[in-house]
Design an enzyme around this catalytic site. Structure first.
Site, short mmCIF file in Angstrom:
data_model
loop_
_atom_site.label_atom_id
_atom_site.label_comp_id
_atom_site.label_asym_id
_atom_site.label_seq_id
_atom_site.Cartn_x
_atom_site.Cartn_y
_atom_site.Cartn_z
N ASN A 121 95.16 -24.91 43.16
CA ASN A 121 95.33 -24.82 44.77
C ASN A 121 95.79 -26.15 45.31
O ASN A 121 94.97 -27.16 45.41
CB ASN A 121 94.10 -24.49 45.45
CG ASN A 121 93.97 -24.15 46.69
OD1 ASN A 121 94.77 -24.79 47.29
ND2 ASN A 121 93.12 -23.18 47.10
N LYS A 168 93.87 -27.45 48.17
CA LYS A 168 92.66 -28.45 47.99
C LYS A 168 93.13 -29.73 47.30
O LYS A 168 92.22 -30.87 47.63
CB LYS A 168 91.78 -27.65 46.68
CG LYS A 168 91.26 -26.44 47.17
CD LYS A 168 89.82 -25.87 46.15
CE LYS A 168 89.31 -24.57 46.52
NZ LYS A 168 88.56 -24.11 45.47
N GLU A 182 86.81 -18.47 33.74
CA GLU A 182 86.11 -17.31 34.25
C GLU A 182 84.86 -17.72 35.29
O GLU A 182 84.00 -18.41 34.76
CB GLU A 182 85.69 -16.34 33.34
CG GLU A 182 86.39 -14.90 33.49
CD GLU A 182 85.64 -13.61 32.80
OE1 GLU A 182 84.98 -12.94 33.46
OE2 GLU A 182 85.93 -13.79 31.55
N ASP A 239 83.68 -25.59 43.99
CA ASP A 239 83.47 -24.19 44.08
C ASP A 239 83.15 -23.90 45.72
O ASP A 239 82.24 -24.67 46.09
CB ASP A 239 82.53 -23.58 43.24
CG ASP A 239 83.01 -21.99 43.13
OD1 ASP A 239 83.79 -21.48 42.74
OD2 ASP A 239 81.92 -21.15 43.36
N PHE A 252 94.22 -22.24 55.19
CA PHE A 252 94.57 -21.26 54.15
C PHE A 252 93.14 -20.27 54.30
O PHE A 252 92.34 -20.43 54.80
CB PHE A 252 94.60 -21.65 52.70
CG PHE A 252 93.36 -22.38 52.11
CD1 PHE A 252 92.96 -23.72 52.71
CD2 PHE A 252 92.66 -21.88 51.14
CE1 PHE A 252 91.92 -24.15 52.03
CE2 PHE A 252 91.36 -22.25 50.48
CZ PHE A 252 91.14 -23.52 51.06
N GLY A 253 92.96 -19.26 53.12
CA GLY A 253 92.11 -18.44 53.17
C GLY A 253 91.70 -17.84 54.48
O GLY A 253 92.37 -17.37 55.20
N ASP A 280 90.28 -19.42 57.00
CA ASP A 280 90.56 -20.26 58.01
C ASP A 280 90.94 -19.75 59.56
O ASP A 280 90.31 -20.11 60.66
CB ASP A 280 91.66 -21.47 57.81
CG ASP A 280 91.22 -22.72 57.07
OD1 ASP A 280 90.01 -22.50 56.79
OD2 ASP A 280 91.97 -23.44 56.75
N LYS A 325 89.91 -31.08 60.57
CA LYS A 325 89.47 -30.09 59.75
C LYS A 325 88.61 -30.99 58.60
O LYS A 325 87.41 -30.67 58.11
CB LYS A 325 90.30 -29.10 58.99
CG LYS A 325 89.43 -28.12 58.04
CD LYS A 325 90.34 -27.29 57.34
CE LYS A 325 89.48 -26.34 56.29
NZ LYS A 325 90.21 -25.41 55.15
N ARG A 363 84.14 -28.79 52.76
CA ARG A 363 84.61 -29.66 51.73
C ARG A 363 84.70 -31.11 51.95
O ARG A 363 84.55 -32.03 51.21
CB ARG A 363 86.08 -29.22 51.31
CG ARG A 363 86.87 -29.49 50.00
CD ARG A 363 87.96 -28.94 49.40
NE ARG A 363 87.62 -27.49 49.09
CZ ARG A 363 87.92 -26.68 50.07
NH1 ARG A 363 88.90 -27.13 51.24
NH2 ARG A 363 87.77 -25.37 50.05
P1 IMP Z 1 87.21 -20.80 44.80
O1 IMP Z 1 88.73 -21.34 44.53
O2 IMP Z 1 86.71 -20.31 44.00
O3 IMP Z 1 86.29 -21.96 45.25
O4 IMP Z 1 87.64 -20.10 46.08
C1 IMP Z 1 86.87 -20.20 47.32
C2 IMP Z 1 87.58 -19.09 48.23
O5 IMP Z 1 86.80 -19.36 49.70
C3 IMP Z 1 88.98 -19.36 48.67
O6 IMP Z 1 89.84 -18.52 47.96
C4 IMP Z 1 89.03 -18.93 50.19
O7 IMP Z 1 89.16 -17.66 50.16
C5 IMP Z 1 87.77 -19.46 50.63
N1 IMP Z 1 87.78 -20.75 51.08
C6 IMP Z 1 87.02 -21.78 50.59
N2 IMP Z 1 87.09 -23.09 51.42
C7 IMP Z 1 87.84 -22.56 52.40
C8 IMP Z 1 88.66 -23.15 53.42
O8 IMP Z 1 88.49 -24.33 53.63
N3 IMP Z 1 89.35 -22.52 54.32
C9 IMP Z 1 89.40 -21.13 54.15
N4 IMP Z 1 88.85 -20.63 53.18
C10 IMP Z 1 88.09 -21.09 52.29
#
Ligand code: IMP
Length: 199
Positions: A9, A12, A40, A69, A150-151, A153, A173, A179
């Site tokens: 990502n 990140k 996994e 995570d 992203f995600g 947000d 942010k 984070r």
């Molecule tokens: P990871 O990569 O398994 O930690 O997935 C965490 C998931 O949580 C991401 O794919 C996003 O969907 C969501 N997420 C984590 N941090 C954020 C953020 O800062 N903004 C928006 N979504 C987040």
């Protein structure tokens, strides 16, 4: 010092580099370290999953590896989607599909409280492990707003800022995000660790 980020990502990577760069740490992607590890995420906590990811990449690259995570925990949904945030609704959905599903599952729900959680784990080749956790409380918006980030947000609203995460600049942010907080705590632990180990 180089640390491999156990993630593909790039959002990140940017957030991590912005915070750890100030400490003289260079964060590189797995691909730049010549590894491609698919871990996994079988854990049921953020701590377990970040350790699984960091350890696998450290073992594959032979370099210190850091993993985050993270996820969104909604009070009215008993903490869901939580560690399953990235997979909420199944593999077929994209970010918009996932947050739309979450908004649909929250329709009519007046308790909008939610928090983002991030757990950072860094595994060193000598077996040492550093961990830090950060949380950011907020509420779920009723509709998406903003273009940044992203995600989830666009639907995560911070009443104190009167903005969603997606309406904030990356810098803004970072000052309040889960984070950002986990990384600030991690940065302090890393500085103490390096000071103790570099004589
Ligand atoms: P990871 O990569 O398994 O930690 O997935 C965490 C998931 O949580 C991401 O794919 C996003 O969907 C969501 N997420 C984590 N941090 C954020 C953020 O800062 N903004 C928006 N979504 C987040």
């Amino acid at each position: 010092m180089k640390i491999v980020l156990a993630s593909k990502n790039t959002h990140k990577l940017e957030e991590l580099q912005a915070i750890l760069g100030a400490q003289g740490v260079e964060v590189i992607l797995e691909a730049q370290a010549g590894v491609d590890v698919d871990v996994e995420e079988t854990g049921t906590t953020f701590e377990e999953n970040s350790l699984l990811k960091a350890r696998a990449v450290m073992e594959a690259s032979g370099l210190p590896a850091i993993a985050d995570d993270s996820g969104l925990c909604v009070d009215a949904l008993q903490g869901a989607p939580g560690v399953y945030s990235a997979r909420y609704g199944g593999e077929g959905l994209d970010d918009v599909g996932r947050y739309t599903l979450l908004l649909n599952n929250m329709r009519g729900q007046l308790d909008r409280r939610a928090k983002f959680v991030s757990v950072i784990t860094c595994c060193f080749p000598n077996g040492d492990v550093l961990t830090a956790r950060g949380e950011c409380p907020g509420t779920l918006a009723y509709a998406p707003k903003g273009e940044g980030g992203f995600g989830y947000d666009p639907i995560f609203y911070l009443p104190a800022f009167k903005k969603t995460f997606a309406q904030m600049t990356a810098q803004e942010k970072n000052t309040v995000s889960h984070r950002g907080r986990a990384l600030a705590a991690f940065g302090e632990k890393l500085a103490a660790y390096l000071a103790a180990h570099n004589g």
